[in-house]
Design a protein around this motif. Structure first.
Motif, PDB file in Angstrom:
ATOM      1  N   MET A   1       0.826  -1.191   0.000  1.00  0.00           N
ATOM      2  CA  MET A   1       0.000   0.000   0.000  1.00  0.00           C
ATOM      3  C   MET A   1       0.875   1.262   0.000  1.00  0.00           C
ATOM      4  SD  MET A   1      -3.186   1.027   0.247  1.00  0.00           S
ATOM      5  CE  MET A   1      -4.342   2.013   1.088  1.00  0.00           C
ATOM      6  N   LYS A   2       1.922   1.218   0.831  1.00  0.00           N
ATOM      7  CA  LYS A   2       2.813   2.383   0.899  1.00  0.00           C
ATOM      8  C   LYS A   2       3.539   2.604  -0.420  1.00  0.00           C
ATOM      9  CE  LYS A   2       4.315   0.509   4.601  1.00  0.00           C
ATOM     10  NZ  LYS A   2       5.011   0.044   5.750  1.00  0.00           N
ATOM     11  N   VAL A   3       3.991   1.534  -1.022  1.00  0.00           N
ATOM     12  CA  VAL A   3       4.711   1.643  -2.295  1.00  0.00           C
ATOM     13  C   VAL A   3       3.779   2.166  -3.381  1.00  0.00           C
ATOM     14  CG1 VAL A   3       5.939   0.342  -4.075  1.00  0.00           C
ATOM     15  CG2 VAL A   3       6.337  -0.162  -1.660  1.00  0.00           C
ATOM     16  N   PHE A   4       2.550   1.661  -3.413  1.00  0.00           N
ATOM     17  CA  PHE A   4       1.581   2.127  -4.398  1.00  0.00           C
ATOM     18  C   PHE A   4       1.298   3.610  -4.214  1.00  0.00           C
ATOM     19  CE2 PHE A   4      -2.864   3.077  -5.388  1.00  0.00           C
ATOM     20  CZ  PHE A   4      -2.833   2.863  -6.751  1.00  0.00           C
ATOM     21  N   ALA A   5       1.069   4.045  -2.984  1.00  0.00           N
ATOM     22  CA  ALA A   5       0.786   5.461  -2.731  1.00  0.00           C
ATOM     23  C   ALA A   5       1.986   6.324  -3.107  1.00  0.00           C
ATOM     24  CB  ALA A   5       0.414   5.675  -1.276  1.00  0.00           C
ATOM     25  N   LEU A   6       3.184   5.874  -2.780  1.00  0.00           N
ATOM     26  CA  LEU A   6       4.384   6.636  -3.105  1.00  0.00           C
ATOM     27  C   LEU A   6       4.599   6.741  -4.616  1.00  0.00           C
ATOM     28  CD1 LEU A   6       6.771   8.112  -1.831  1.00  0.00           C
ATOM     29  CD2 LEU A   6       8.014   5.965  -1.896  1.00  0.00           C
ATOM     30  N   LEU A   7       4.436   5.632  -5.332  1.00  0.00           N
ATOM     31  CA  LEU A   7       4.591   5.669  -6.784  1.00  0.00           C
ATOM     32  C   LEU A   7       3.506   6.518  -7.443  1.00  0.00           C
ATOM     33  CD1 LEU A   7       5.581   1.972  -7.540  1.00  0.00           C
ATOM     34  CD2 LEU A   7       7.023   3.998  -7.668  1.00  0.00           C
ATOM     35  N   PHE A   8       2.301   6.448  -6.914  1.00  0.00           N
ATOM     36  CA  PHE A   8       1.221   7.248  -7.467  1.00  0.00           C
ATOM     37  C   PHE A   8       1.466   8.732  -7.224  1.00  0.00           C
ATOM     38  CE2 PHE A   8      -3.407   8.197  -8.005  1.00  0.00           C
ATOM     39  CZ  PHE A   8      -3.503   7.693  -9.289  1.00  0.00           C
ATOM     40  N   MET A   9       2.039   9.079  -6.070  1.00  0.00           N
ATOM     41  CA  MET A   9       2.376  10.474  -5.783  1.00  0.00           C
ATOM     42  C   MET A   9       3.466  10.968  -6.726  1.00  0.00           C
ATOM     43  SD  MET A   9       2.274  10.653  -1.634  1.00  0.00           S
ATOM     44  CE  MET A   9       3.018  12.266  -1.559  1.00  0.00           C
ATOM     45  N   ILE A  10       4.455  10.134  -6.999  1.00  0.00           N
ATOM     46  CA  ILE A  10       5.525  10.512  -7.921  1.00  0.00           C
ATOM     47  C   ILE A  10       4.960  10.731  -9.322  1.00  0.00           C
ATOM     48  CG2 ILE A  10       7.614   9.660  -9.068  1.00  0.00           C
ATOM     49  CD1 ILE A  10       8.304   8.289  -6.386  1.00  0.00           C
ATOM     50  N   GLN A  11       4.073   9.829  -9.761  1.00  0.00           N
ATOM     51  CA  GLN A  11       3.439   9.998 -11.062  1.00  0.00           C
ATOM     52  C   GLN A  11       2.614  11.270 -11.100  1.00  0.00           C
ATOM     53  OE1 GLN A  11      -0.189   9.348 -11.551  1.00  0.00           O
ATOM     54  NE2 GLN A  11      -0.057   9.827 -13.711  1.00  0.00           N
ATOM     55  N   ASN A  12       1.942  11.570 -10.013  1.00  0.00           N
ATOM     56  CA  ASN A  12       1.129  12.772  -9.919  1.00  0.00           C
ATOM     57  C   ASN A  12       1.997  14.029 -10.027  1.00  0.00           C
ATOM     58  OD1 ASN A  12      -0.925  14.523  -9.440  1.00  0.00           O
ATOM     59  ND2 ASN A  12      -1.357  13.846  -7.367  1.00  0.00           N
ATOM     60  N   LEU A  13       3.126  14.036  -9.351  1.00  0.00           N
ATOM     61  CA  LEU A  13       4.036  15.183  -9.411  1.00  0.00           C
ATOM     62  C   LEU A  13       4.639  15.350 -10.809  1.00  0.00           C
ATOM     63  CD1 LEU A  13       5.899  14.940  -6.009  1.00  0.00           C
ATOM     64  CD2 LEU A  13       4.310  16.717  -6.743  1.00  0.00           C
ATOM     65  N   LEU A  14       5.016  14.253 -11.434  1.00  0.00           N
ATOM     66  CA  LEU A  14       5.571  14.340 -12.784  1.00  0.00           C
ATOM     67  C   LEU A  14       4.548  14.874 -13.776  1.00  0.00           C
ATOM     68  CD1 LEU A  14       7.644  11.038 -12.990  1.00  0.00           C
ATOM     69  CD2 LEU A  14       8.496  13.385 -12.788  1.00  0.00           C
ATOM     70  N   PHE A  15       3.308  14.427 -13.659  1.00  0.00           N
ATOM     71  CA  PHE A  15       2.260  14.939 -14.538  1.00  0.00           C
ATOM     72  C   PHE A  15       2.025  16.425 -14.293  1.00  0.00           C
ATOM     73  CE2 PHE A  15      -2.224  15.862 -15.438  1.00  0.00           C
ATOM     74  CZ  PHE A  15      -2.228  15.590 -16.792  1.00  0.00           C
ATOM     75  N   ALA A  16       2.031  16.837 -13.026  1.00  0.00           N
ATOM     76  CA  ALA A  16       1.820  18.257 -12.709  1.00  0.00           C
ATOM     77  C   ALA A  16       2.964  19.105 -13.272  1.00  0.00           C
ATOM     78  CB  ALA A  16       1.701  18.449 -11.206  1.00  0.00           C
ATOM     79  N   LEU A  17       4.197  18.627 -13.136  1.00  0.00           N
ATOM     80  CA  LEU A  17       5.331  19.372 -13.683  1.00  0.00           C
ATOM     81  C   LEU A  17       5.252  19.471 -15.203  1.00  0.00           C
ATOM     82  CD1 LEU A  17       8.308  18.076 -11.528  1.00  0.00           C
ATOM     83  CD2 LEU A  17       7.334  20.375 -11.563  1.00  0.00           C
ATOM     84  N   TYR A  18       4.913  18.374 -15.852  1.00  0.00           N
ATOM     85  CA  TYR A  18       4.769  18.405 -17.309  1.00  0.00           C
ATOM     86  C   TYR A  18       3.658  19.365 -17.714  1.00  0.00           C
ATOM     87  CZ  TYR A  18       3.604  16.985 -22.030  1.00  0.00           C
ATOM     88  OH  TYR A  18       3.335  16.990 -23.365  1.00  0.00           O
ATOM     89  N   PHE A  19       2.553  19.327 -16.979  1.00  0.00           N
ATOM     90  CA  PHE A  19       1.411  20.175 -17.295  1.00  0.00           C
ATOM     91  C   PHE A  19       1.752  21.650 -17.099  1.00  0.00           C
ATOM     92  CE2 PHE A  19      -2.890  21.872 -16.604  1.00  0.00           C
ATOM     93  CZ  PHE A  19      -3.513  21.338 -17.724  1.00  0.00           C
ATOM     94  N   LEU A  20       2.554  21.951 -16.070  1.00  0.00           N
ATOM     95  CA  LEU A  20       2.940  23.337 -15.827  1.00  0.00           C
ATOM     96  C   LEU A  20       3.978  23.833 -16.828  1.00  0.00           C
ATOM     97  CD1 LEU A  20       3.113  23.408 -11.943  1.00  0.00           C
ATOM     98  CD2 LEU A  20       1.446  24.563 -13.407  1.00  0.00           C
ATOM     99  N   LEU A  21       4.862  22.948 -17.256  1.00  0.00           N
ATOM    100  CA  LEU A  21       5.899  23.346 -18.206  1.00  0.00           C
ATOM    101  C   LEU A  21       5.385  23.412 -19.646  1.00  0.00           C
ATOM    102  CD1 LEU A  21       8.926  21.352 -16.792  1.00  0.00           C
ATOM    103  CD2 LEU A  21       8.460  23.801 -16.565  1.00  0.00           C
ATOM    104  N   ASN A  22       4.320  22.685 -19.948  1.00  0.00           N
ATOM    105  CA  ASN A  22       3.720  22.691 -21.284  1.00  0.00           C
ATOM    106  C   ASN A  22       2.235  23.027 -21.175  1.00  0.00           C
ATOM    107  OD1 ASN A  22       6.124  21.808 -22.547  1.00  0.00           O
ATOM    108  ND2 ASN A  22       5.685  19.735 -21.836  1.00  0.00           N
TER     109      ASN A  22
END
Length: 58
Positions: A1-22
């Motif tokens: 559960m912890k690994v899933f939440a952590l990986l999902f948070m990382i994916q969420n941050l990467l998407f937000a950064l991509y969305f903000l940069l483009n």
């Protein structure tokens, strides 16, 4: 559960950064996904915090 939440948070941050940069051409459309990403990040952070809290002895 912890690994899933952590990986999902990382994916969420990467998407937000991509969305903000483009950002899209239309100005009002970026607001909705960013609000959704913020709420999703807060929820995942709470899940991760509660999972880590259960593991640590008090």
């Amino acid at each position: 559960m912890k690994v899933f939440a952590l990986l999902f948070m990382i994916q969420n941050l990467l998407f937000a950064l991509y969305f903000l940069l483009n950002p899209p051409d239309i100005l009002h459309t970026p607001v909705t996904p960013l609000v959704f990403l913020a709420f999703e990040f807060i929820l995942l952070a709470l899940v991760l915090k509660s999972a880590l809290k259960e593991r640590l002895p008090t």
